[in-house]
Write an enzyme that holds these catalytic residues in place. Structure first.
Site, PDB file in Angstrom:
ATOM      1  N   ASN A 169      13.827  67.388  -7.820  1.00 22.44           N
ATOM      2  CA  ASN A 169      12.452  67.249  -7.314  1.00 22.44           C
ATOM      3  C   ASN A 169      11.687  66.059  -7.893  1.00 22.44           C
ATOM      4  OD1 ASN A 169      12.277  68.555  -9.789  1.00 22.44           O
ATOM      5  ND2 ASN A 169      10.600  69.899  -9.170  1.00 22.44           N
ATOM      6  N   TYR A 170      12.107  65.561  -9.060  1.00 22.27           N
ATOM      7  CA  TYR A 170      11.537  64.317  -9.607  1.00 22.27           C
ATOM      8  C   TYR A 170      12.692  63.485 -10.158  1.00 22.27           C
ATOM      9  CZ  TYR A 170       6.846  66.250  -9.183  1.00 22.27           C
ATOM     10  OH  TYR A 170       5.673  66.764  -8.681  1.00 22.27           O
ATOM     11  N   ASP A 248      18.388  79.379 -14.565  1.00 19.68           N
ATOM     12  CA  ASP A 248      19.773  79.880 -14.559  1.00 19.68           C
ATOM     13  C   ASP A 248      20.727  78.840 -15.133  1.00 19.68           C
ATOM     14  OD1 ASP A 248      18.968  82.214 -13.491  1.00 19.68           O
ATOM     15  OD2 ASP A 248      19.701  81.832 -11.445  1.00 19.68           O
ATOM     16  N   GLY A 250      19.889  76.277 -17.016  1.00 24.47           N
ATOM     17  CA  GLY A 250      19.509  76.052 -18.422  1.00 24.47           C
ATOM     18  C   GLY A 250      20.158  77.083 -19.339  1.00 24.47           C
ATOM     19  N   GLU A 265      13.634  71.639 -19.963  1.00 25.18           N
ATOM     20  CA  GLU A 265      12.499  72.008 -19.102  1.00 25.18           C
ATOM     21  C   GLU A 265      13.108  72.812 -17.970  1.00 25.18           C
ATOM     22  OE1 GLU A 265       9.904  67.906 -19.273  1.00 25.18           O
ATOM     23  OE2 GLU A 265      11.392  68.107 -17.711  1.00 25.18           O
ATOM     24  N   CYS A 299       7.939  72.512 -10.659  1.00 22.85           N
ATOM     25  CA  CYS A 299       8.044  73.546 -11.696  1.00 22.85           C
ATOM     26  C   CYS A 299       6.669  74.071 -12.055  1.00 22.85           C
ATOM     27  CB  CYS A 299       8.743  72.989 -12.929  1.00 22.85           C
ATOM     28  SG  CYS A 299       7.867  71.577 -13.626  1.00 22.85           S
ATOM     29  N   ARG A 455       1.713  68.798 -15.119  1.00 20.95           N
ATOM     30  CA  ARG A 455       2.369  68.180 -16.253  1.00 20.95           C
ATOM     31  C   ARG A 455       1.481  67.121 -16.914  1.00 20.95           C
ATOM     32  NH1 ARG A 455       8.033  67.642 -16.929  1.00 20.95           N
ATOM     33  NH2 ARG A 455       8.506  66.159 -18.561  1.00 20.95           N
TER      34      ARG A 455
HETATM   35  P1  NAP Z   1      19.334  72.864 -10.894  1.00 25.03           P
HETATM   36  O1  NAP Z   1      20.071  73.327  -9.714  1.00 25.03           O
HETATM   37  O2  NAP Z   1      19.280  73.741 -12.090  1.00 25.03           O
HETATM   38  O3  NAP Z   1      19.964  71.431 -11.275  1.00 25.03           O
HETATM   39  C1  NAP Z   1      19.386  70.631 -12.277  1.00 25.03           C
HETATM   40  C2  NAP Z   1      20.408  69.622 -12.767  1.00 25.03           C
HETATM   41  O4  NAP Z   1      21.457  70.308 -13.467  1.00 25.03           O
HETATM   42  C3  NAP Z   1      21.100  68.861 -11.623  1.00 25.03           C
HETATM   43  O5  NAP Z   1      21.365  67.547 -12.066  1.00 25.03           O
HETATM   44  C4  NAP Z   1      22.385  69.636 -11.456  1.00 25.03           C
HETATM   45  O6  NAP Z   1      23.408  68.883 -10.857  1.00 25.03           O
HETATM   46  C5  NAP Z   1      22.711  69.934 -12.907  1.00 25.03           C
HETATM   47  N1  NAP Z   1      23.653  71.022 -13.138  1.00 25.03           N
HETATM   48  C6  NAP Z   1      23.960  72.069 -12.336  1.00 25.03           C
HETATM   49  N2  NAP Z   1      24.887  72.856 -12.949  1.00 25.03           N
HETATM   50  C7  NAP Z   1      25.169  72.287 -14.149  1.00 25.03           C
HETATM   51  C8  NAP Z   1      26.041  72.610 -15.227  1.00 25.03           C
HETATM   52  N3  NAP Z   1      26.827  73.684 -15.215  1.00 25.03           N
HETATM   53  N4  NAP Z   1      26.081  71.798 -16.300  1.00 25.03           N
HETATM   54  C9  NAP Z   1      25.297  70.690 -16.360  1.00 25.03           C
HETATM   55  N5  NAP Z   1      24.449  70.331 -15.362  1.00 25.03           N
HETATM   56  C10 NAP Z   1      24.384  71.117 -14.267  1.00 25.03           C
HETATM   57  O7  NAP Z   1      17.807  72.527 -10.528  1.00 25.03           O
HETATM   58  P2  NAP Z   1      17.249  71.747  -9.271  1.00 25.03           P
HETATM   59  O8  NAP Z   1      17.355  72.625  -8.084  1.00 25.03           O
HETATM   60  O9  NAP Z   1      17.799  70.386  -9.227  1.00 25.03           O
HETATM   61  O10 NAP Z   1      15.710  71.587  -9.683  1.00 25.03           O
HETATM   62  C11 NAP Z   1      14.761  72.591  -9.458  1.00 25.03           C
HETATM   63  C12 NAP Z   1      14.562  73.429 -10.708  1.00 25.03           C
HETATM   64  O11 NAP Z   1      14.171  72.587 -11.779  1.00 25.03           O
HETATM   65  C13 NAP Z   1      13.445  74.443 -10.554  1.00 25.03           C
HETATM   66  O12 NAP Z   1      13.840  75.625 -11.172  1.00 25.03           O
HETATM   67  C14 NAP Z   1      12.285  73.808 -11.274  1.00 25.03           C
HETATM   68  O13 NAP Z   1      11.319  74.706 -11.752  1.00 25.03           O
HETATM   69  C15 NAP Z   1      12.994  73.115 -12.389  1.00 25.03           C
HETATM   70  N6  NAP Z   1      12.180  72.043 -12.916  1.00 25.03           N
HETATM   71  C16 NAP Z   1      11.563  72.240 -14.108  1.00 25.03           C
HETATM   72  C17 NAP Z   1      10.708  71.284 -14.605  1.00 25.03           C
HETATM   73  C18 NAP Z   1       9.980  71.482 -15.885  1.00 25.03           C
HETATM   74  O14 NAP Z   1       9.410  70.521 -16.358  1.00 25.03           O
HETATM   75  N7  NAP Z   1       9.975  72.671 -16.471  1.00 25.03           N
HETATM   76  C19 NAP Z   1      10.495  70.101 -13.887  1.00 25.03           C
HETATM   77  C20 NAP Z   1      11.161  69.926 -12.662  1.00 25.03           C
HETATM   78  C21 NAP Z   1      12.003  70.912 -12.189  1.00 25.03           C
HETATM   79  P3  NAP Z   1      23.648  68.994  -9.264  1.00 25.03           P
HETATM   80  O15 NAP Z   1      22.412  68.515  -8.609  1.00 25.03           O
HETATM   81  O16 NAP Z   1      24.802  68.087  -9.079  1.00 25.03           O
HETATM   82  O17 NAP Z   1      23.952  70.423  -9.003  1.00 25.03           O
END
Ligand code: NAP
Length: 494
Positions: A169-170, A248, A250, A265, A299, A455
């Site tokens: 998303n960013y 999940d 994380g 995060e 997020c 943020r």
């Molecule tokens: P995601 O599915 O958890 O993926 C995040 C990153 O982790 C991607 O680069 C993903 O790669 C990678 N990844 C997936 N499985 C992994 C593993 N086993 N080992 C290492 N890396 C792995 O999250 P998303 O859908 O991209 O983003 C949305 C989520 O991010 C939401 O839950 C949002 O709340 C959270 N978020 C939090 C913040 C904050 O500041 N707290 C800010 C922005 C977003 P792939 O894309 O190749 O699967």
């Protein structure tokens, strides 16, 4: 900026196949496998990303480990200069990067532009801040029982090799927010961009290289997290993981890595508590913006609103009236679209819709929206929602705001504190003193009084508790997190 700046990134086919960066050059993976990325706007193929092999990850990490001491020994003012140059390149490329980001992840022009501009500003700010980060010396005689004669020299030193993982998303901003402090503190970085958003992230990486990073200091490995993630984060050469993504993933990474520093995060599921004395017009506008910006895929998006029945009965019609002018779902490229475009994929939309359907089945009422077409989820307001429904108990990454009636402030606080998430919360009231008292009782990283969760500004601390994160970010805090204190004690021979 001329397009040839990005020439080494991909072949010249349409759609292009992108390469990964092995620390020295942009190359095609020996795996022979790629992933096709479709625009969430219209399904058009934006490009293909390499799936790197384990051998390629080994080579990249070996190099990162080898050059790290040299990079840490590079004068800080030189590292700072590279970062300022990168920020300048980003500004120069603003229009190109904005339209790419818009196409790749479906942000509106305004949102995409603001991510690019904010990233350049963030890089400059971190590069300015690092100059004032200093260690200290401590004398032994401050502590009872000790004479003068021992001096501790306490310095900030690098962790070593940092793996930076960013979300879809960013993909530009949340990549830079990790890469920049990590590099400035003398670490080398292996960057794993999100798959969707990866093309924009590769362009960012190219600008760091263009600005003059030496060989091996930054490399970029692409491939789905599922396929390469575990191998990468558990590699013996990795000294720290900085991750932004879902709770999940994380939790999964945290269980794999063992005893290395983690900066996470994760998901947010942010509540808003509206007190009866709140100024309802601005509160309504903040809730709309907080819940529906970038289709609720933030997020820090507002996910549920708590208030007494009479407060919600007053507030909801004001929100509905304000939505007429401020929320228009559509193609994010169209100037008529406001706040809500497509969510990232049809699978993501189906997940959001399933949570909405379950809530409606359980007695909630959709007073706006409630339906999905393809990956366009209507901006949805649900009333009479119960906290245990999935639309509140889990992070629903789409344009849905739930309204939960409560009998008291204590009940609202208890609902917030029972959640597995703890990123941010908002309290709306005309009495800031009451807001402060309530804020003390809410167990989240940040409480916003009379504002929606957010943020920025980026030098404020940003952190989540429980499944929302580990550690603290935000310019100075990120610099400190990307390094560790090392103490050397000089003893006077007796
Ligand atoms: P995601 O599915 O958890 O993926 C995040 C990153 O982790 C991607 O680069 C993903 O790669 C990678 N990844 C997936 N499985 C992994 C593993 N086993 N080992 C290492 N890396 C792995 O999250 P998303 O859908 O991209 O983003 C949305 C989520 O991010 C939401 O839950 C949002 O709340 C959270 N978020 C939090 C913040 C904050 O500041 N707290 C800010 C922005 C977003 P792939 O894309 O190749 O699967």
């Amino acid at each position: 900026m001329p397009e040839e700046t990005f020439t080494p990134l991909s072949d010249t086919q349409t759609p292009p196949t992108y390469r990964f960066f092995n620390g020295k050059e942009w190359v095609v993976s020996k795996s022979g496998k790629t992933t096709e990325l479709k625009s969430p706007i219209d399904g058009e193929i934006v490009g293909k990303l390499q799936l790197v092999t384990h051998d390629e990850i080994d080579a990249v990490l070996e190099k990162a480990k080898q050059v790290q001491p040299l990079w840490e020994a590079t004068p800080l003012h030189q590292r700072v200069k590279v970062m300022h140059l990168t920020a300048d390149w980003i500004r120069h490329m603003e229009d190109y990067c904005t339209s790419l980001l818009m196409r790749e992840i479906g942000k509106t022009t305004g949102d995409a532009k603001s991510e690019i501009v904010r990233t350049a500003d963030l890089i400059d700010y971190i590069a300015d801040e690092v100059i004032s980060l200093r260690g200290e010396t401590l004398d032994s005689d401050n502590f009872p029982g000790f004479e003068k004669g021992r001096t501790a020299i306490v310095e900030w030193v690098a962790h070593g090799v940092v793996v930076c993982i960013a979300p879809f998303n960013y993909p530009v901003n949340l990549s830079a927010s990790k890469i920049v402090p990590a590099l400035l503190m003398g670490n080398t970085v292996v960057f794993k961009p999100p798959t969707q958003g990866g093309i924009s992230a590769l362009h960012l990486a190219q600008l760091f290289i263009k600005a003059g990073l030496p060989e091996g200091v930054l490399s970029v490995v692409t491939g789905s997290g599922e396929e390469i993630g575990d191998y990468l984060v558990t590699h013996k050469h990795v000294n720290m993981v900085a991750f932004t993504g879902s709770s999940d993933v994380g939790v999964h990474i945290a269980t794999k890595t063992g005893m290395i520093p983690l900066l996470f995060e994760c998901g947010g599921n942010n509540p808003t508590l509206v007190l009866p004395d709140a100024d309802m017009e601005p509160t309504a506008r903040e809730i709309i913006k907080g819940g529906f910006s970038y289709s609720g895929q933030r997020c820090t998006a507002i996910k549920y609103v708590l208030g007494t029945q009479s407060t919600l009965d007053t507030l909801l019609p004001i929100i509905l009236a304000n939505m007429k002018d401020t929320v228009v779902m559509g193609d994010p490229r169209s100037p008529e679209t406001k706040l809500v475009g497509p969510v990232i994929s049809e699978a993501a939309a189906a997940k959001v819709q399933a949570a909405v359907d379950e809530a409606v089945k359980g007695g909630a009422e959709a007073v706006a929206g409630g339906h999905t077409k393809g990956n366009y989820v209507e901006p949805t307001l649900l009333k009479n929602v119960k906290p245990q429904m999935n639309v509140v108990a889990t992070e629903v990454f789409g344009p849905v705001i739930s309204f939960i009636p409560v009998a008291s402030i204590d009940e609202a606080i208890s609902i917030i504190n029972t959640s597995t998430y703890g990123l941010q919360a908002s309290v709306f009231t005309k009495d800031e003193g009451t807001g402060l008292v309530i804020a003390k009782k809410i167990n989240v990283g940040t409480v916003q009084i009379n504002g929606s969760p957010q943020r920025g500004p980026d030098h404020f601390p940003f952190m989540g508790v429980k499944h929302s994160g580990l550690g603290v970010q935000g310019v100075r805090y990120s610099l400190e997190a990307m390094s560790r204190l090392k103490s050397t004690v000089i003893n006077k021979p007796s």
